[in-house]
Design a protein around this motif. Structure first.
Motif, PDB file in Angstrom:
ATOM      1  N   TYR A  11      34.891  54.023  21.693  1.00  0.00           N
ATOM      2  CA  TYR A  11      34.059  53.334  22.672  1.00  0.00           C
ATOM      3  C   TYR A  11      34.014  54.220  23.915  1.00  0.00           C
ATOM      4  CZ  TYR A  11      34.214  48.911  20.057  1.00  0.00           C
ATOM      5  OH  TYR A  11      34.071  47.923  19.100  1.00  0.00           O
ATOM      6  N   LEU A  12      32.887  54.888  24.125  1.00  0.00           N
ATOM      7  CA  LEU A  12      32.714  55.753  25.292  1.00  0.00           C
ATOM      8  C   LEU A  12      32.064  54.912  26.385  1.00  0.00           C
ATOM      9  CD1 LEU A  12      31.372  58.985  23.558  1.00  0.00           C
ATOM     10  CD2 LEU A  12      33.753  58.226  23.855  1.00  0.00           C
ATOM     11  N   ILE A  13      32.771  54.718  27.479  1.00  0.00           N
ATOM     12  CA  ILE A  13      32.368  53.777  28.526  1.00  0.00           C
ATOM     13  C   ILE A  13      32.152  54.523  29.837  1.00  0.00           C
ATOM     14  CG2 ILE A  13      33.102  51.757  29.866  1.00  0.00           C
ATOM     15  CD1 ILE A  13      34.934  51.087  27.394  1.00  0.00           C
ATOM     16  N   ARG A  14      30.998  54.316  30.433  1.00  0.00           N
ATOM     17  CA  ARG A  14      30.778  54.862  31.773  1.00  0.00           C
ATOM     18  C   ARG A  14      31.333  53.878  32.811  1.00  0.00           C
ATOM     19  NH1 ARG A  14      25.239  55.949  35.265  1.00  0.00           N
ATOM     20  NH2 ARG A  14      26.269  57.108  36.926  1.00  0.00           N
ATOM     21  N   HIS A  15      31.864  54.389  33.894  1.00  0.00           N
ATOM     22  CA  HIS A  15      32.446  53.544  34.938  1.00  0.00           C
ATOM     23  C   HIS A  15      31.389  52.636  35.580  1.00  0.00           C
ATOM     24  CE1 HIS A  15      30.495  55.853  38.123  1.00  0.00           C
ATOM     25  NE2 HIS A  15      30.842  56.944  37.450  1.00  0.00           N
ATOM     26  N   GLY A  16      31.853  51.644  36.325  1.00  0.00           N
ATOM     27  CA  GLY A  16      30.949  50.759  37.055  1.00  0.00           C
ATOM     28  C   GLY A  16      30.301  51.465  38.230  1.00  0.00           C
ATOM     29  N   GLN A  17      29.353  50.773  38.844  1.00  0.00           N
ATOM     30  CA  GLN A  17      28.644  51.377  39.981  1.00  0.00           C
ATOM     31  C   GLN A  17      29.636  51.813  41.055  1.00  0.00           C
ATOM     32  OE1 GLN A  17      26.616  49.135  43.204  1.00  0.00           O
ATOM     33  NE2 GLN A  17      24.710  49.950  42.322  1.00  0.00           N
ATOM     34  N   SER A  18      29.522  53.070  41.474  1.00  0.00           N
ATOM     35  CA  SER A  18      30.399  53.619  42.505  1.00  0.00           C
ATOM     36  C   SER A  18      29.653  53.703  43.831  1.00  0.00           C
ATOM     37  CB  SER A  18      30.886  55.010  42.103  1.00  0.00           C
ATOM     38  OG  SER A  18      29.800  55.925  42.085  1.00  0.00           O
ATOM     39  N   GLU A  19      30.379  53.984  44.885  1.00  0.00           N
ATOM     40  CA  GLU A  19      29.758  54.129  46.205  1.00  0.00           C
ATOM     41  C   GLU A  19      28.731  55.251  46.195  1.00  0.00           C
ATOM     42  OE1 GLU A  19      33.177  54.730  48.615  1.00  0.00           O
ATOM     43  OE2 GLU A  19      33.640  52.589  48.800  1.00  0.00           O
ATOM     44  N   ASP A  32      36.051  61.455  45.398  1.00  0.00           N
ATOM     45  CA  ASP A  32      36.793  60.438  44.657  1.00  0.00           C
ATOM     46  C   ASP A  32      36.556  59.063  45.270  1.00  0.00           C
ATOM     47  OD1 ASP A  32      38.351  59.503  42.646  1.00  0.00           O
ATOM     48  OD2 ASP A  32      40.263  60.167  43.501  1.00  0.00           O
ATOM     49  N   CYS A  33      35.383  58.519  45.055  1.00  0.00           N
ATOM     50  CA  CYS A  33      34.990  57.272  45.703  1.00  0.00           C
ATOM     51  C   CYS A  33      35.365  56.061  44.860  1.00  0.00           C
ATOM     52  CB  CYS A  33      33.489  57.280  45.982  1.00  0.00           C
ATOM     53  SG  CYS A  33      32.480  57.527  44.504  1.00  0.00           S
ATOM     54  N   SER A  34      35.287  54.906  45.513  1.00  0.00           N
ATOM     55  CA  SER A  34      35.624  53.630  44.892  1.00  0.00           C
ATOM     56  C   SER A  34      34.403  53.012  44.222  1.00  0.00           C
ATOM     57  CB  SER A  34      36.165  52.684  45.962  1.00  0.00           C
ATOM     58  OG  SER A  34      36.355  51.371  45.451  1.00  0.00           O
ATOM     59  N   LEU A  35      34.660  51.985  43.413  1.00  0.00           N
ATOM     60  CA  LEU A  35      33.578  51.143  42.932  1.00  0.00           C
ATOM     61  C   LEU A  35      33.032  50.291  44.072  1.00  0.00           C
ATOM     62  CD1 LEU A  35      34.953  49.666  39.560  1.00  0.00           C
ATOM     63  CD2 LEU A  35      33.470  51.659  39.877  1.00  0.00           C
ATOM     64  N   THR A  36      31.787  49.889  43.951  1.00  0.00           N
ATOM     65  CA  THR A  36      31.204  48.887  44.840  1.00  0.00           C
ATOM     66  C   THR A  36      31.580  47.506  44.313  1.00  0.00           C
ATOM     67  OG1 THR A  36      29.193  48.717  43.538  1.00  0.00           O
ATOM     68  CG2 THR A  36      29.228  50.402  45.282  1.00  0.00           C
ATOM     69  N   PRO A  37      31.349  46.441  45.099  1.00  0.00           N
ATOM     70  CA  PRO A  37      31.555  45.084  44.560  1.00  0.00           C
ATOM     71  C   PRO A  37      30.786  44.863  43.262  1.00  0.00           C
ATOM     72  CG  PRO A  37      31.326  44.978  46.934  1.00  0.00           C
ATOM     73  CD  PRO A  37      31.034  46.410  46.547  1.00  0.00           C
ATOM     74  N   SER A 231      22.629  60.921  41.090  1.00  0.00           N
ATOM     75  CA  SER A 231      23.889  60.191  41.140  1.00  0.00           C
ATOM     76  C   SER A 231      24.808  60.587  40.003  1.00  0.00           C
ATOM     77  CB  SER A 231      23.638  58.681  41.094  1.00  0.00           C
ATOM     78  OG  SER A 231      23.010  58.324  39.886  1.00  0.00           O
ATOM     79  N   GLU A 232      24.236  61.045  38.881  1.00  0.00           N
ATOM     80  CA  GLU A 232      25.081  61.415  37.754  1.00  0.00           C
ATOM     81  C   GLU A 232      25.742  62.764  37.957  1.00  0.00           C
ATOM     82  OE1 GLU A 232      24.246  60.508  33.814  1.00  0.00           O
ATOM     83  OE2 GLU A 232      22.721  59.013  34.246  1.00  0.00           O
ATOM     84  N   VAL A 233      25.355  63.513  38.966  1.00  0.00           N
ATOM     85  CA  VAL A 233      26.086  64.740  39.281  1.00  0.00           C
ATOM     86  C   VAL A 233      27.483  64.386  39.743  1.00  0.00           C
ATOM     87  CG1 VAL A 233      26.162  66.727  40.815  1.00  0.00           C
ATOM     88  CG2 VAL A 233      23.994  66.021  39.824  1.00  0.00           C
ATOM     89  N   SER A 234      27.649  63.212  40.325  1.00  0.00           N
ATOM     90  CA  SER A 234      28.974  62.769  40.728  1.00  0.00           C
ATOM     91  C   SER A 234      29.257  61.431  40.103  1.00  0.00           C
ATOM     92  CB  SER A 234      29.072  62.663  42.246  1.00  0.00           C
ATOM     93  OG  SER A 234      28.099  61.782  42.757  1.00  0.00           O
ATOM     94  N   ALA A 235      28.777  61.243  38.875  1.00  0.00           N
ATOM     95  CA  ALA A 235      28.895  59.926  38.250  1.00  0.00           C
ATOM     96  C   ALA A 235      30.284  59.686  37.820  1.00  0.00           C
ATOM     97  CB  ALA A 235      27.939  59.803  37.082  1.00  0.00           C
TER      98      ALA A 235
END
Length: 235
Positions: A11-19, A32-37, A231-235
């Motif tokens: 299962y290849l999973i992309r992270h949730g929406q980031s800042e 190294d940013c956080s996820l958004t709400p 955005s995927e350059v730093s996804a």
């Protein structure tokens, strides 16, 4: 055959929406940013879906960047596995483009540069960064050493289900290795936040099951994909 009795579902999973996904005015590089709400909610819905579908994982791996760690932790919490430990893997972090960090997106991503990038495709290397080919080498080197040719796993003789929580471009580079598609399709593919792409590996090799599955997000309002996919350059 080395994989005579080896069966594994990935299962290849992309992270949730980031800042950096939410604010594309400036290029974040591999900040190294956080996820958004919204990203936390996406990860929670993903874990809830797995729990409701009776999905559990024998092994869970996460990129060592914060947004993937938060996605993995939130997903596992929603699966009913709070506090489960998982290894953090430097080899599956996102493509590096450090020379662009902090620059205005529209200043960097000119039509001329975008044309050149697509012409060079997997060979294009951002300043102080990595080409798609370089990313593919490090990600596939890890998955081969850690899983596909791991003698202990091969001897186990049991089917495994493995989750790998990573990033947009790095995951697409891994898919290129799995599926053998033309390098230009890395630009054309879309992997949405917390999307699931499933592949089976056994003695017959790689078998695709689904790509970019986001059924768990059907009740959320989704933002439009960036036409530049910056955005995927730093996804």
């Amino acid at each position: 055959m080395i994989h005579q009795n080896f069966k594994c579902e990935f299962y290849l999973i992309r992270h949730g929406q980031s800042e950096s996904n939410a604010d594309t005015e400036y290029i974040q590089g591999n900040y190294d940013c956080s996820l958004t709400p919204k990203g936390f909610e996406q990860a929670h819905l993903l874990g809830k879906r797995f729990r409701e579908d009776g999905i559990s994982f024998d092994h869970v791996y996460s990129s060592s960047l914060l947004r993937t760690i938060q996605t993995t932790q939130t997903m596992l919490d929603a699966m009913g596995e709070p506090g489960r430990e998982f290894p953090l893997i430097d080899a599956i972090i996102e493509q590096r483009a450090d020379g662009w960090t902090g620059l205005r997106t529209t200043d960097v991503m000119t039509p001329e540069l975008l044309t050149y990038m697509r012409t060079k495709a997997a060979q294009f290397t951002p300043p102080d960064g990595e080409s798609f080919n370089m990313v593919q080498r490090r990600v596939t080197g890890w998955i081969e050493d850690e899983i596909l040719y791991n003698a202990n796993l091969l001897r186990s003789g049991r089917a495994l289900r493995i989750a790998i929580v990573g990033h947009g471009i790095a995951t697409k580079c891994l898919m290129r290795y799995i599926l053998g598609f033309d390098e230009h399709y890395i630009w054309k593919m879309t992997l949405e936040n917390t999307s699931v792409s499933r592949f089976r590996f056994n003695r017959a090799g790689w078998i695709p099951i689904c790509i970019n599955d986001t059924a768990h997000l059907r009740d959320m309002n989704r933002g439009a994909c960036s036409t530049l996919e910056v955005s995927e350059v730093s996804a």
